[in-house]
Write a protein that holds these residues in place. Sequence first.
Motif, PDB file in Angstrom:
ATOM      1  N   GLU A 180     -19.815   7.161  53.166  1.00 56.16           N
ATOM      2  CA  GLU A 180     -18.851   7.546  52.288  1.00 56.16           C
ATOM      3  C   GLU A 180     -17.332   6.999  52.433  1.00 56.16           C
ATOM      4  OE1 GLU A 180     -19.833  11.556  50.004  1.00 56.16           O
ATOM      5  OE2 GLU A 180     -21.310  10.718  50.177  1.00 56.16           O
ATOM      6  N   ASP A 181     -17.100   8.025  54.004  1.00 56.09           N
ATOM      7  CA  ASP A 181     -15.513   7.510  54.179  1.00 56.09           C
ATOM      8  C   ASP A 181     -14.950   6.044  53.971  1.00 56.09           C
ATOM      9  OD1 ASP A 181     -15.646  10.761  54.070  1.00 56.09           O
ATOM     10  OD2 ASP A 181     -16.075  10.304  56.554  1.00 56.09           O
ATOM     11  N   ALA A 182     -15.842   5.668  54.295  1.00 53.25           N
ATOM     12  CA  ALA A 182     -15.900   3.779  54.762  1.00 53.25           C
ATOM     13  C   ALA A 182     -15.677   2.960  52.947  1.00 53.25           C
ATOM     14  CB  ALA A 182     -16.696   2.978  55.280  1.00 53.25           C
ATOM     15  N   ILE A 183     -16.191   3.780  51.676  1.00 51.45           N
ATOM     16  CA  ILE A 183     -16.589   3.680  50.997  1.00 51.45           C
ATOM     17  C   ILE A 183     -15.310   4.248  50.333  1.00 51.45           C
ATOM     18  CG2 ILE A 183     -17.423   3.768  48.544  1.00 51.45           C
ATOM     19  CD1 ILE A 183     -20.308   4.097  50.162  1.00 51.45           C
ATOM     20  N   ALA A 184     -14.550   5.304  50.203  1.00 46.85           N
ATOM     21  CA  ALA A 184     -13.501   5.881  50.264  1.00 46.85           C
ATOM     22  C   ALA A 184     -12.244   5.472  50.553  1.00 46.85           C
ATOM     23  CB  ALA A 184     -13.094   7.121  50.486  1.00 46.85           C
ATOM     24  N   ALA A 185     -12.166   4.694  52.062  1.00 43.29           N
ATOM     25  CA  ALA A 185     -10.446   4.127  52.293  1.00 43.29           C
ATOM     26  C   ALA A 185     -11.037   2.938  51.649  1.00 43.29           C
ATOM     27  CB  ALA A 185     -11.923   3.992  53.819  1.00 43.29           C
ATOM     28  N   ARG A 196      -4.167   5.118  41.710  1.00 45.85           N
ATOM     29  CA  ARG A 196      -4.369   5.923  40.431  1.00 45.85           C
ATOM     30  C   ARG A 196      -4.712   7.373  39.929  1.00 45.85           C
ATOM     31  NH1 ARG A 196      -5.396  -0.568  38.319  1.00 45.85           N
ATOM     32  NH2 ARG A 196      -3.649  -1.414  40.478  1.00 45.85           N
ATOM     33  N   LEU A 197      -6.259   6.903  41.184  1.00 45.97           N
ATOM     34  CA  LEU A 197      -7.581   8.555  41.138  1.00 45.97           C
ATOM     35  C   LEU A 197      -6.955   8.919  41.438  1.00 45.97           C
ATOM     36  CD1 LEU A 197     -10.100   5.373  41.065  1.00 45.97           C
ATOM     37  CD2 LEU A 197      -8.880   6.394  38.589  1.00 45.97           C
ATOM     38  N   GLY A 198      -6.553   9.253  42.596  1.00 46.05           N
ATOM     39  CA  GLY A 198      -6.479  10.367  43.449  1.00 46.05           C
ATOM     40  C   GLY A 198      -7.458  10.903  44.800  1.00 46.05           C
ATOM     41  N   ASP A 199      -6.803  11.415  45.573  1.00 44.63           N
ATOM     42  CA  ASP A 199      -8.091  11.922  46.511  1.00 44.63           C
ATOM     43  C   ASP A 199      -9.521  12.423  46.195  1.00 44.63           C
ATOM     44  OD1 ASP A 199      -8.230  11.403  49.350  1.00 44.63           O
ATOM     45  OD2 ASP A 199      -8.365  13.124  49.368  1.00 44.63           O
ATOM     46  N   VAL A 200      -8.887  13.271  45.196  1.00 47.36           N
ATOM     47  CA  VAL A 200     -10.809  14.022  44.618  1.00 47.36           C
ATOM     48  C   VAL A 200     -11.939  13.272  44.163  1.00 47.36           C
ATOM     49  CG1 VAL A 200     -11.730  16.067  43.543  1.00 47.36           C
ATOM     50  CG2 VAL A 200      -9.536  16.004  45.104  1.00 47.36           C
ATOM     51  N   THR A 201     -10.782  12.155  42.486  1.00 42.26           N
ATOM     52  CA  THR A 201     -11.262  11.473  42.587  1.00 42.26           C
ATOM     53  C   THR A 201     -11.801  10.529  42.962  1.00 42.26           C
ATOM     54  OG1 THR A 201     -10.004  12.642  40.301  1.00 42.26           O
ATOM     55  CG2 THR A 201     -11.308  10.237  40.024  1.00 42.26           C
ATOM     56  N   VAL A 202     -11.643  10.375  44.178  1.00 40.37           N
ATOM     57  CA  VAL A 202     -11.901   9.214  44.708  1.00 40.37           C
ATOM     58  C   VAL A 202     -13.107   9.456  45.659  1.00 40.37           C
ATOM     59  CG1 VAL A 202     -11.037   7.817  47.172  1.00 40.37           C
ATOM     60  CG2 VAL A 202      -9.512   7.751  44.524  1.00 40.37           C
ATOM     61  N   LYS A 203     -12.921  10.832  46.445  1.00 41.21           N
ATOM     62  CA  LYS A 203     -14.533  10.540  46.505  1.00 41.21           C
ATOM     63  C   LYS A 203     -15.554  10.825  45.971  1.00 41.21           C
ATOM     64  CE  LYS A 203     -12.055  13.296  50.259  1.00 41.21           C
ATOM     65  NZ  LYS A 203     -11.583  14.918  50.934  1.00 41.21           N
ATOM     66  N   GLU A 204     -15.142  11.819  44.272  1.00 41.02           N
ATOM     67  CA  GLU A 204     -16.326  11.807  43.544  1.00 41.02           C
ATOM     68  C   GLU A 204     -16.862   9.875  43.379  1.00 41.02           C
ATOM     69  OE1 GLU A 204     -14.562  13.279  40.224  1.00 41.02           O
ATOM     70  OE2 GLU A 204     -15.002  15.091  41.406  1.00 41.02           O
ATOM     71  N   LEU A 205     -15.934   9.349  43.074  1.00 40.29           N
ATOM     72  CA  LEU A 205     -16.498   7.859  42.894  1.00 40.29           C
ATOM     73  C   LEU A 205     -17.376   7.191  44.113  1.00 40.29           C
ATOM     74  CD1 LEU A 205     -15.998   5.957  41.130  1.00 40.29           C
ATOM     75  CD2 LEU A 205     -14.144   5.274  41.780  1.00 40.29           C
ATOM     76  N   ALA A 206     -16.768   7.579  45.585  1.00 42.62           N
ATOM     77  CA  ALA A 206     -17.623   7.212  46.795  1.00 42.62           C
ATOM     78  C   ALA A 206     -18.441   7.464  47.237  1.00 42.62           C
ATOM     79  CB  ALA A 206     -16.745   7.289  47.797  1.00 42.62           C
ATOM     80  N   ALA A 207     -18.692   9.047  46.070  1.00 42.00           N
ATOM     81  CA  ALA A 207     -19.796   9.464  46.129  1.00 42.00           C
ATOM     82  C   ALA A 207     -21.280   8.679  45.385  1.00 42.00           C
ATOM     83  CB  ALA A 207     -20.167  11.578  46.297  1.00 42.00           C
ATOM     84  N   TYR A 208     -20.179   8.113  44.524  1.00 41.91           N
ATOM     85  CA  TYR A 208     -21.696   7.746  43.127  1.00 41.91           C
ATOM     86  C   TYR A 208     -21.783   6.904  43.518  1.00 41.91           C
ATOM     87  CZ  TYR A 208     -23.317   5.736  38.886  1.00 41.91           C
ATOM     88  OH  TYR A 208     -23.607   5.009  38.508  1.00 41.91           O
ATOM     89  N   VAL A 209     -21.184   5.474  44.184  1.00 41.10           N
ATOM     90  CA  VAL A 209     -20.620   4.616  44.795  1.00 41.10           C
ATOM     91  C   VAL A 209     -21.635   4.008  46.130  1.00 41.10           C
ATOM     92  CG1 VAL A 209     -19.975   2.324  46.151  1.00 41.10           C
ATOM     93  CG2 VAL A 209     -18.861   3.199  44.024  1.00 41.10           C
ATOM     94  N   SER A 224     -24.060   6.232  46.094  1.00 41.00           N
ATOM     95  CA  SER A 224     -25.704   6.842  45.382  1.00 41.00           C
ATOM     96  C   SER A 224     -25.755   5.130  44.715  1.00 41.00           C
ATOM     97  CB  SER A 224     -25.830   7.669  44.556  1.00 41.00           C
ATOM     98  OG  SER A 224     -24.755   7.690  43.422  1.00 41.00           O
ATOM     99  N   LEU A 225     -26.093   4.703  44.904  1.00 40.30           N
ATOM    100  CA  LEU A 225     -26.268   3.378  44.272  1.00 40.30           C
ATOM    101  C   LEU A 225     -27.104   2.273  45.118  1.00 40.30           C
ATOM    102  CD1 LEU A 225     -22.919   2.056  42.227  1.00 40.30           C
ATOM    103  CD2 LEU A 225     -24.789   3.723  41.129  1.00 40.30           C
ATOM    104  N   GLY A 226     -27.350   2.745  46.275  1.00 38.89           N
ATOM    105  CA  GLY A 226     -27.726   2.195  47.244  1.00 38.89           C
ATOM    106  C   GLY A 226     -26.905   1.547  48.290  1.00 38.89           C
ATOM    107  N   GLY A 227     -25.772   1.122  48.051  1.00 40.03           N
ATOM    108  CA  GLY A 227     -25.011  -0.127  49.031  1.00 40.03           C
ATOM    109  C   GLY A 227     -24.927   1.120  50.208  1.00 40.03           C
ATOM    110  N   GLY A 228     -24.747   2.478  50.504  1.00 31.84           N
ATOM    111  CA  GLY A 228     -24.059   3.347  51.775  1.00 31.84           C
ATOM    112  C   GLY A 228     -25.719   3.365  52.131  1.00 31.84           C
ATOM    113  N   LYS A 229     -26.629   3.015  51.969  1.00 31.93           N
ATOM    114  CA  LYS A 229     -27.890   3.659  52.461  1.00 31.93           C
ATOM    115  C   LYS A 229     -28.498   2.656  53.889  1.00 31.93           C
ATOM    116  CE  LYS A 229     -28.646   6.807  48.798  1.00 31.93           C
ATOM    117  NZ  LYS A 229     -28.813   7.525  48.151  1.00 31.93           N
TER     118      LYS A 229
END
Length: 84
Positions: A43-48, A64-77, A79-84
Amino acid sequence: ETAPGAQIFAQNCASCHGERGEGNQEMGAPNLADTLSLLVDGEDAIAAQIRAPKHGVMPAWGGRLGDVTVKELAAYVYSLGGGK
């Protein structure tokens, strides 16, 4: 219940990466549900990557999105399966 990052993804990312993160090779948008295509791990690498992309043509979203939104987005990405 929809994950917090799902709406953010739909509004900002799906136009290039597809509704389910399947990607668009012609556009240079990788499949986000595939570990090999994602190019980063965790997740941290996705957020970066969202904040300041190092590959391809994706714009930087950190400002554009801000840090909290980027973290939420990274968690979602993730969860799509690419991070596992």
